[in-house]
Design an enzyme around this catalytic site. Structure first.
Site, mmCIF file in Angstrom:
data_model
loop_
_atom_site.group_PDB
_atom_site.id
_atom_site.type_symbol
_atom_site.label_atom_id
_atom_site.label_comp_id
_atom_site.label_asym_id
_atom_site.label_seq_id
_atom_site.Cartn_x
_atom_site.Cartn_y
_atom_site.Cartn_z
ATOM 1 C CG HIS A 1 10.843 66.087 43.569
ATOM 2 N ND1 HIS A 1 11.260 67.042 42.673
ATOM 3 C CD2 HIS A 1 11.593 66.284 44.691
ATOM 4 C CE1 HIS A 1 12.226 67.775 43.219
ATOM 5 N NE2 HIS A 1 12.433 67.334 44.447
ATOM 6 C CD GLU A 2 11.114 64.670 48.350
ATOM 7 O OE1 GLU A 2 12.214 64.229 48.754
ATOM 8 O OE2 GLU A 2 10.926 65.870 48.113
ATOM 9 C CG HIS B 1 15.680 64.174 45.896
ATOM 10 N ND1 HIS B 1 16.653 64.855 45.210
ATOM 11 C CD2 HIS B 1 14.651 65.049 46.069
ATOM 12 C CE1 HIS B 1 16.235 66.094 44.973
ATOM 13 N NE2 HIS B 1 15.020 66.235 45.476
ATOM 14 C CG HIS C 1 21.095 61.756 42.796
ATOM 15 N ND1 HIS C 1 21.042 63.132 42.731
ATOM 16 C CD2 HIS C 1 22.347 61.435 42.401
ATOM 17 C CE1 HIS C 1 22.206 63.600 42.306
ATOM 18 N NE2 HIS C 1 23.016 62.591 42.103
ATOM 19 C CD GLU D 1 15.524 69.974 45.244
ATOM 20 O OE1 GLU D 1 14.695 69.204 44.735
ATOM 21 O OE2 GLU D 1 15.843 69.921 46.442
ATOM 22 C CE1 TYR E 1 13.459 72.365 45.933
ATOM 23 C CE2 TYR E 1 13.753 74.220 47.415
ATOM 24 C CZ TYR E 1 13.584 72.867 47.206
ATOM 25 O OH TYR E 1 13.556 72.012 48.277
#
Length: 780
Positions: free
Chosen positions: A543-544, A547, A550, A572, A714
Site C-alpha cells: 500500500h505504501e 503511494h 503515485h 487512498e 479511507y
C-alpha cells in the site's frame, strides 16, 4: 493517517511536510495489518538467490549506461539546526518579495494569468523543493536539536502561509484575473479557480475587522496545535516493565530483544508502545491481564494531547462559523468528492446498517472460541461473557490458526523484508513500465556532487533508488525513491509516504523530477532471522509503495497538483486498489522466498529452531497461499466497523448542532461510547469503570494532521479502488497494457483534474458501489 506530521501550507505555498498516506488504516485492524520493515541483507547480496524466474533488481554498479546517470542530483541532507532556520527565513523573504512585487507593479486592470498567477506558481514550486525537506527532519532525524529546529521552521512557514492566504491585495489581482476569463489550459484554469476559492475559504469573505482578525488568530493557533500534537507522538517513549512470565506466548525472539531492567526492575523487560512490540504482544500474549494493561496504557500514552485535541475541535468549529458554515465538516467536505456532510453521513450510516449483523455474528463465534480457550486452560476469571477490545487481536489470530490453519509465523518465513520489497518493485516495473536502480557504493558519492556519499541520505539505514521508464516508455528518468524502514528514537511512528520534492515544469519549460520517501517502523532483524513480514504487513508495505509510485509517476505542470495532492476522499484509492495484488496467488508466490535460502547462517538458524534439517520449499506452498486467501474476509465486518468508529467519531466532533454543543461534549466519553456502540466490543467500562478510561483521540494524529472531517475517505475510496480492480484488473492483474493505461490516466494526473472525471475516464462510466459491497459480502 492519516496521521500527518506537519500542517499543510494554505493556498499559494505548498509546504506540506509530507503526504502521510499511511496505511495506519491497516495498522488499526484488530487482528491484522500492522506496519512492517526492512532487514539487513542488501539486494546485491541476495540478488543471485532471489528467484529462478525473476531477475534481481538492478543496482547502480551493474545498471545499463542509460540508467547510470540521472539528469537531476538528489537532494542533500546536511542541514544543521541553525541552517534550517536561516534557510526558512530566506525562503519566506523571497516568497514575500514575489508577492510584494506583483502588488506593486500590477493593477487589477492589467492583471493577467501570466503576470499574477505564474510568478506565484513558480515561487511555489521553488518553495516546495526546499520546504518539504526542512519539515521532514522532524520526522526522521536522530538529532533532537535538528528535529526541534525543523518544528520551529515549520511553524514559521505555516505562519507565513496564513499571512499569504489572507493578503487582500493579492486576492484582488487574482479575482481580476478570474473575471477576465482568459483562455487557459485545463490545469492552469484549475489552479486559478482553486487559488481564488482558497482566499475566500481562508477568511477574505469576512469583512476586515475583529472577525477576520479572530479568524487569523485561530488559523495560527491550529497550526501550533498540529505541530505540537504530532511532536508529542513522535517523541513518545512510553512502555511497561513486565516479568518474562507475563509475556508468555509472545514470540521468544521479540522478548529476547527487549531492554533488560536494572535495580527495582531487575529480571524484567521493557515493552514499548512501538508497533514491533505492541502488536505481537496483543496477538500472542496468553495472559489477558497483560493484553489489557498494554491496550489501556497505549490508549493513554499521549494524554498531554487531550487538551490540544479539544482545543482544535473548538477552534475549527468557531472558524467555520465565522466563514458562514454550519460546522467544520460542512466547510471541509465542500471541496471533496462527497461535497456535503449528508452524503458522508448517509454512506457511513448505510455501511453501519449493513455491517452490524455480520459484526454480531463474528463476535458470537469469537466469544465461543474464547470460552473454549479459557476452559482448556482451566481459567475461570469471570470474563467468559465479554469480548474485550484487548481480546480481539488474540482470538482473531487464534481463529485463523485453529479454523483455517493459518500460522502467521510460518507464513512470515516466506516474506523476508528485502526480497519482498524487490518482488514488489518488480511488479511495479512490469505493470507500469518502470526500472528501479538501487544507488550503492561509489555511485552514491558521485551523486553527492563533491560531498560525502552519506550526504544524500538522512540515516545510514536508508536505501535510495533512481527510478526510470523502461525502454517501452522511453527510458527517461522518473525520480528518486527512498526507503527508511527501521524504528528509531524520535522517528515518525507509523507507516507513511513523504513527498520530499514534487515534480513540475519550471519557468524554462524544463521538467523537475520528484523525490519520495517511505518511512516505516518494521521490526529489525536478529542474528538468526531477517525481518520477516506477516501477510498483513506485506499488504501494508505494498500500500505504501503504491503511494510512492503515485508520487513518482505524476506529471503535472504545477507542484501543487503533483502526485498524491488530490482530495482526501480519493487519495487512498490508488494504493487501496494495489493491495489486491497481495491477495492474488501468482503474485503472492512471486513475492515469497523462504529466509533459510538467503544465507548459510540463516539456514543453520532455521534448522536449529525448526528441529529438522528438511529444507522448506523456496517459494510459499500453494496450500499456504490458499489458506491466506480463504481468510481475506474472516472477521471483516469487525474490521470495517472499527474503521466506521473512526469515521463516525470524526464526523461527530466536527458536525455539532451548535458551538455550545461542542463546548459541552466530553470527547473521551464520546470516543469510547461510539467505539463500544459501533464496534460492539467491550472496554473497561463494563468492569465497573467509566467511559473516560482511555483517551484514544489523543493518539489519533489523522484528525489533527489533515484528515479532519475526512477519515471517511479511507472507506469511501475503497468504493473507487474496488470498482477499478474488479472492472479492469481482476481477471488479469499483470496486464501491462492496462497497467500503463492506469499509470497514464490516473496516476500521472495527480490532482490536476477533477478526481471524478479521472475515474470516469479510466472506467468508461461513473463509479459504482456494486463491487465494493460485493467484496464485503453485503450486497443487496
Amino acid at each position: 493517517m492519516n496521521n500527518t506530521l506537519g500542517s499543510f501550507r494554505i493556498l499559494l505555498i505548498s509546504v506540506a511536510v509530507f503526504t502521510c498516506l499511511s496505511a495506519i488504516l491497516a495498522s488499526l485492524r484488530f487482528g491484522a495489518r500492522a506496519p512492517s520493515i526492512l532487514q539487513y541483507l542488501k539486494p546485491s547480496r541476495i540478488g543471485s538467490q532471489f528467484g529462478q524466474a525473476q531477475r534481481p533488481l538492478l543496482n547502480s554498479s551493474m545498471a545499463p549506461e542509460m540508467y547510470r546517470k540521472p539528469p537531476q542530483l538528489p537532494p542533500k541532507f546536511t542541514a544543521t539546526p541553525g541552517s534550517l532556520i536561516e534557510d526558512t527565513k530566506s525562503l519566506i523573504d523571497r516568497s514575500r518579495s514575489v508577492q510584494d512585487g506583483i502588488v506593486k507593479d500590477i493593477t487589477p486592470e492589467k492583471a493577467t494569468f501570466k503576470n499574477v498567477m505564474l510568478p506565484v506558481a513558480y515561487d511555489d514550486n521553488k518553495m516546495a523543493i526546499e520546504s518539504h525537506i526542512i519539515g521532514f527532519y522532524q520526522a526522521v532525524s536522530t538529532n533532537k536539536e535538528l528535529r526541534d529546529a525543523s518544528t520551529e521552521a515549520e511553524k514559521l512557514l505555516d505562519d507565513f502561509g496564513i499571512e499569504s492566504s489572507m493578503r487582500e491585495d493579492v486576492f484582488k489581482l487574482v479575482d481580476a484575473v478570474l473575471r477576465k476569463k482568459e483562455p487557459l489550459d485545463p490545469e492552469s484554469q484549475r489552479m486559478l479557480e482553486k487559488d481564488h476559492k482558497s482566499y475566500i475559504r481562508n477568511g477574505l469573505s469576512v469583512p476586515a475587522g475583529p472577525k477576520r482578525d479572530r479568524f487569523k488568530e485561530i488559523k495560527k493557533r491550529l497550526s501550533e496545535i498540529s505541530i505540537l500534537f504530532q511532536k508529542n507522538l513522535n517523541e513518545e517513549q512510553g512502555g511497561i516493565w513486565f516479568a518474562p512470565e507475563e509475556l508468555d506466548g509472545v514470540p521468544e525472539d521479540l522478548v529476547a530483544s527487549l531492554k533488560k531492567g536494572e535495580g527495582e526492575n531487575e529480571d524484567k523487560v521493557w515493552l514499548t508502545f512501538k508497533y514491533p512490540d505492541l502488536f505481537p504482544t496483543l496477538r500472542y500474549a496468553n495472559n489477558a491481564e497483560t493484553r489489557k494493561k498494554v491496550f489501556v496504557e497505549n490508549e493513554n500514552k499521549c494524554n498531554q494531547n487531550v487538551p490540544l485535541f479539544q482545543e482544535a475541535i473548538l477552534l475549527r468549529d468557531e472558524a467555520a462559523r465565522i466563514l458562514g458554515y454550519n460546522n467544520h465538516a460542512e466547510f471541509r467536505i465542500e471541496d471533496k468528492m462527497a461535497k456535503t456532510p449528508k452524503t458522508v453521513d448517509d454512506f457511513l450510516g448505510d455501511l453501519r446498517t449493513r455491517l452490524a449483523p455480520g459484526g454480531k455474528k463474528e463476535i458470537e463465534k469469537l466469544l465461543e472460541l474464547k470460552r473454549q480457550d479459557l476452559k482448556q486452560r482451566g481459567l475461570n476469571d469471570g470474563t467468559d461473557k465479554n469480548y474485550f477490545l484487548w481480546d480481539h487481536r488474540y482470538y482473531d489470530r487464534l481463529m485463523l490458526e485453529k479454523d483455517f490453519s493459518l500460522d502467521q509465523q510460518v507464513i512470515a518465513e516466506y516474506f523476508p523484508l528485502q526480497t519482498t520489497i524487490q518482488g514488489m518493485l518488480k511488479i511495479f516495473e512490469e505493470l507500469f513500465g518502470l526500472v528501479f536502480v538501487e544507488i550503492v557504493g561509489e555511485d552514491r558519492a558521485a551523486l553527492a556532487d563533491g560531498g560525502k556519499s552519506s550526504d544524500i541520505v538522512w540515516h545510514e539505514d536508508v536505501q535510495i533508488f533512481s527510478v526510470w521508464d523502461d525502454e517501452g516508455e522511453g527510458s527517461g528518468f522518473v525520480g528518486y525513491l527512498y526507503l527508511d524502514l527501521f524504528p528509531r528514537d524520535g522517528k515518525y511512528g507509523h507507516a507513511a509516504n513523504f513527498n520530499l520534492q514534487p515534480g513540475y515544469i519550471d519557468e524554462n519549460g524544463k521538467r523537475r523530477y520528484p523525490c519520495t520517501a517511505l518511512v516505516c517502523n518494521f521490526s529489525k532483524p536478529t542474528p538468526k532471522k531477517p525481518s520477516l513480514l506477516k501477510h498483513d504487513e506485506v499488504v501494508t508495505l505494498f500500500h505504501e509503495l503504491g503511494h510512492g509510485i503515485h508520487d513518482l509517476v505524476s506529471r503535472t505542470t504545477y507542484s501543487r497538483f503533483h502526485g498524491t495532492n488530490t482530495v482526501r476522499d480519493f487519495v487512498e484509492a490508488p494504493s487501496q486498489m494495489l493491495e489486491n495484488w497481495c491477495w492474488t496467488p501468482s503474485q503472492l508466490r512471486s513475492l515469497s522466498h523462504h529466509y533459510s535460502y538467503l544465507s548459510p547462517e540463516y539456514e543453520a538458524a532455521y534448522n536449529e529452531s525448526s528441529g529438522t534439517e528438511k529444507k522448506p520449499s523456496e517459494r510459499i506452498p500453494n496450500s499456504l497461499i490458499a489458506n491466506i486467501i480463504n481468510t481475506k474476509h474472516v472477521n471483516d465486518a469487525l474490521f470495517n466497523l472499527r474503521q466506521l468508529h473512526f469515521g463516525m467519531f470524526d464526523m461527530t466532533v466536527h458536525e455539532p448542532a451548535s458551538h455550545e454543543a461542542i463546548e459541552k461534549l466530553d470527547i473521551s466519553t464520546t470516543y469510547n461510547k461510539l467505539r463500544h456502540d459501533i464496534s460492539q466490543l467491550d472496554g473497561p467500562e463494563v468492569l465497573g469503570g467509566d467511559w473516560t478510561w482511555g483517551n484514544g483521540q489523543a493518539t489519533f494524529g489523522h484528525l489533527i494532521g489533515g484528515y479532519d472531517a475526512g477519515y471517511y475517505g479511507y472507506l469511501s475510496s475503497q468504493v473507487y479502488s474496488t470498482d477499478m480492480f474488479y472492472s479492469v484488473f481482476k481477471d488479469d492483474p499483470m496486464n501491462g497494457k492496462e497497467g500503463r493505461r492506469y499509470r497514464h490516466t490516473v496516476l500521472e494526473r495527480g490532482g490536476s483534474k477533477e478526481e471524478m472525471d479521472i475515474l470516469k475516464e479510466f472506467l468508461g462510466r461513473k463509479p459504482s458501489t456494486e463491487a465494493f459491497y460485493k467484496e464485503l459480502g453485503i450486497s443487496q
